[in-house]
Design a protein around this motif. Sequence first.
Motif, short mmCIF file in Angstrom:
data_model
loop_
_atom_site.label_atom_id
_atom_site.label_comp_id
_atom_site.label_asym_id
_atom_site.label_seq_id
_atom_site.Cartn_x
_atom_site.Cartn_y
_atom_site.Cartn_z
N VAL A 42 -74.09 91.11 -76.37
CA VAL A 42 -73.13 90.59 -75.40
C VAL A 42 -72.29 91.74 -74.91
O VAL A 42 -72.26 92.82 -75.51
N ALA A 43 -71.57 91.53 -73.86
CA ALA A 43 -70.71 92.59 -73.31
C ALA A 43 -69.64 92.94 -74.32
O ALA A 43 -69.14 92.09 -75.06
N ALA A 44 -69.30 94.22 -74.34
CA ALA A 44 -68.29 94.69 -75.29
C ALA A 44 -66.95 94.03 -75.01
O ALA A 44 -66.53 93.89 -73.86
N ASP A 45 -66.29 93.62 -76.06
CA ASP A 45 -64.97 93.01 -75.95
C ASP A 45 -63.94 94.04 -76.36
O ASP A 45 -64.08 94.69 -77.40
N PRO A 46 -62.86 94.24 -75.57
CA PRO A 46 -61.83 95.24 -75.93
C PRO A 46 -61.26 95.00 -77.32
O PRO A 46 -60.84 95.95 -77.99
N ALA A 47 -61.23 93.75 -77.77
CA ALA A 47 -60.67 93.46 -79.09
C ALA A 47 -61.52 94.03 -80.21
O ALA A 47 -61.07 94.14 -81.36
N LEU A 48 -62.79 94.40 -79.90
CA LEU A 48 -63.69 94.94 -80.91
C LEU A 48 -63.83 96.44 -80.81
O LEU A 48 -64.68 97.04 -81.48
N SER A 49 -63.00 97.09 -79.98
CA SER A 49 -63.14 98.52 -79.77
C SER A 49 -62.72 99.32 -81.00
O SER A 49 -63.35 100.32 -81.35
N ASP A 50 -61.65 98.90 -81.68
CA ASP A 50 -61.17 99.62 -82.86
C ASP A 50 -61.82 99.11 -84.14
O ASP A 50 -62.02 99.86 -85.09
N ARG A 51 -62.13 97.84 -84.16
CA ARG A 51 -62.75 97.23 -85.33
C ARG A 51 -63.97 96.43 -84.87
O ARG A 51 -63.81 95.42 -84.18
N PRO A 52 -65.16 96.87 -85.19
CA PRO A 52 -66.35 96.17 -84.69
C PRO A 52 -66.45 94.76 -85.25
O PRO A 52 -65.84 94.42 -86.27
N ALA A 53 -67.23 93.96 -84.57
CA ALA A 53 -67.50 92.62 -85.08
C ALA A 53 -68.18 92.70 -86.44
O ALA A 53 -68.90 93.66 -86.74
N ALA A 54 -67.96 91.68 -87.25
CA ALA A 54 -68.49 91.70 -88.61
C ALA A 54 -70.01 91.81 -88.61
O ALA A 54 -70.59 92.52 -89.44
N LEU A 55 -70.67 91.14 -87.68
CA LEU A 55 -72.14 91.21 -87.62
C LEU A 55 -72.60 92.63 -87.33
O LEU A 55 -73.52 93.14 -87.98
N ASP A 56 -71.97 93.28 -86.36
CA ASP A 56 -72.35 94.66 -86.03
C ASP A 56 -72.06 95.61 -87.19
O ASP A 56 -72.82 96.56 -87.43
N GLN A 57 -70.99 95.34 -87.90
CA GLN A 57 -70.65 96.19 -89.04
C GLN A 57 -71.69 96.04 -90.15
O GLN A 57 -72.10 97.01 -90.78
N VAL A 58 -72.17 94.81 -90.39
CA VAL A 58 -73.20 94.58 -91.40
C VAL A 58 -74.50 95.26 -90.99
O VAL A 58 -75.19 95.89 -91.81
N VAL A 59 -74.86 95.14 -89.72
CA VAL A 59 -76.09 95.77 -89.23
C VAL A 59 -76.05 97.28 -89.45
O VAL A 59 -77.01 97.89 -89.93
N ALA A 60 -74.90 97.89 -89.11
CA ALA A 60 -74.78 99.33 -89.27
C ALA A 60 -74.72 99.74 -90.74
O ALA A 60 -75.33 100.73 -91.15
N ALA A 61 -73.99 98.99 -91.55
CA ALA A 61 -73.80 99.36 -92.95
C ALA A 61 -75.09 99.30 -93.74
O ALA A 61 -75.33 100.15 -94.62
N PHE A 62 -75.95 98.33 -93.44
CA PHE A 62 -77.16 98.14 -94.24
C PHE A 62 -78.43 98.54 -93.49
O PHE A 62 -79.53 98.36 -94.02
N GLY A 63 -78.27 99.07 -92.30
CA GLY A 63 -79.43 99.57 -91.55
C GLY A 63 -80.42 98.48 -91.19
O GLY A 63 -81.64 98.67 -91.33
N LEU A 64 -79.96 97.34 -90.69
CA LEU A 64 -80.85 96.23 -90.36
C LEU A 64 -81.56 96.49 -89.03
O LEU A 64 -80.97 96.98 -88.07
#
Length: 663
Positions: free
Chosen positions: A46-68
């Motif tokens: 989805v389009a980037a939300d300014p509210a997620l610029s400093d702290r990514p969404a939890a789903l994106d954080q999980v994807v990055a943290a565990f290399g999904l």
Amino acid sequence: MIGVEADAWTAANKARLEAALGGVRSAVERHASGGSAGPDVPRTDVAADPALSDRPAALDQVVAAFGLSAFERDVLVLCAGVELDASVGELCARAQGDPGRAHATFSLALAALPDAHWSALAPNAPLRRWRLVEPAAGPLATSALRIDERVLHHLVGIDAVDDRLAGYLEPLSQRASELDVVPSHEQLAHRIVHAWTDRPPGEPPPVIELCGPDGSSKRLVAEVAAILLGMRLAIVRAESLPVEPRELDALVRLCEREAALAGTALILDCDGVEGHDSARDAAISQVVEGLSSALILLIRDRRPTRARPMLALDVAKPTSGEQLEVWQSLVGPDRLDGQGDRLASQFDLGIRGIREASVEALAEVAAAGEVGGADPTALGRALWDACRGQARPRMDDLAQRVDARAGWSDLVLPVGHLETLRELALQVRHRTLVYDRWGFGATSARGLGIAALFVGASGTGKTLAAEVLATELRLDLYRIDLSQVVSKYIGETEKNLRRVFDAAEDGGAILLFDEADALFGRRSEVKDSHDRYANIEVGYLLQRMEAYRGLAILTTNLKESIDPAFLRRIRFTVHFPFPDEAARAEIWRRAFPPAAPTDGVEAARLARLNVAGGNIRNIAVNAAFLAAEAGRPIGMAHLLRATRTEYAKLERTLTETEVAGWA
């Protein structure tokens, strides 16, 4: 569908998860309608939300943290959707042609979701390795697939530590921002920051070993580093680790997953590990080598790692100058009225120890002022006593605290001996001025301890002199219990001695090694392993005696049995002579308190008894009890009876010459 909180990040995180679920729902609906997954299936982006610029969404954080992969991400979202929206479960049942299968399965995901790959089902693939989703018992592809509860909470923006980590992992409330962090600790924290940020891409952060005896200072350094890095902290205590390898491996994975989900640095606290426990040692090694997340070890001595890079930092308490600044900031320079120098020079406390002592003292003075009015000297006394109390809980299980009440008037010694004892006291009182400010301690930390040897027969006043020094200096006196210190197990004696000296350092306590020849005896020729380890114990004592910043007193009646290496390091040697008749008469005069009733007691006659001061006190006390029973003042008859009892204990014959004219 998903609970909404008021803040912008929560709303944006909800929208991100709903958008991802919408893409997965479309793919499953297409499959249920007879279509096939393909690149034209709507994706979860989805389009980037300014509210997620400093702290990514939890789903994106999980994807990055565990290399999904994209497929693994969609599998995770599908399992989350089943829990969050009942209609997703119904859709799964329809897609699988069975109303009883209202759940996700790997077979459904492989058939319905784009970019599917069988490797996502492997035990070492992220979904199963990190227990993001867990298949039920049965065939892997067709068994119900459920998202882990902790992961589900994280995706919807709720922080809750995994129940399976209860009793092992404890989140820390970081209080370092509330404290005046001293420069020496802040420098160490910055070294941790650089070690974790200035590393090659893809490499795990090095293990940080914070070494030293003061756990409070080590934890504080870790807290400051975490604040600078914007990370949370959680602590695992090494003594609580399971030692069974499979159970420990599961715990390590859960801890690392928790660290990745919460952005947490883990602290492994090894300070509570006692003795040489090979199983516990192996468990610590498995944690250190098994974790790839940010890890800090709180440990006494450096511990090498096998594979992971490591940075070891020695953490000490704040310097005396830094401690003085902390005292001034907490109490105020005006209220300290010059006491800060004395407190910082005598007591080696960490920041939290200083804070606790100042709070205790200020509360005591405030309460006393409300009752009896303000006393300008009360704060200084209260601060001093509060500092003394800081080390007591650590010392009381290692040594016996002596309630010292004796004063100089209780000592009967030659004038020169008394002057030596007074000189000893003034060196303890002014050692920081001489060593630190005048620079005598700048070149080496060795030889700065003040050690004294009291030599004399039993009962000549050695222990009494130690009590007098403790009273004069207003310090705690601890008699070292050799039964608690000396161990038959290799290495245990040194460990116990280290605990004694470390605990005593905090409060500058006076250590009294009674009958010191049992512990400080001569090293012997090495004939077997017992001799070798006994000599190692003596060598360790030599090192600690030189470095101990307080006063250590050794007493013995066998000076020739003390190892010569100790004698070279003794700064004061005081010989306690057997009292002559004049000295014994003076001891007898001081043996009876002013409130004790006496009748016809003659010190000159009593002085003919050829006994030491300790025996004189025993006779006086026993005679007092005899007089109390008779309901009369203490008289020579009572003293005669008490003397016969004391001589029988000593297995000596009481002569007529000694007691002539007593009764």
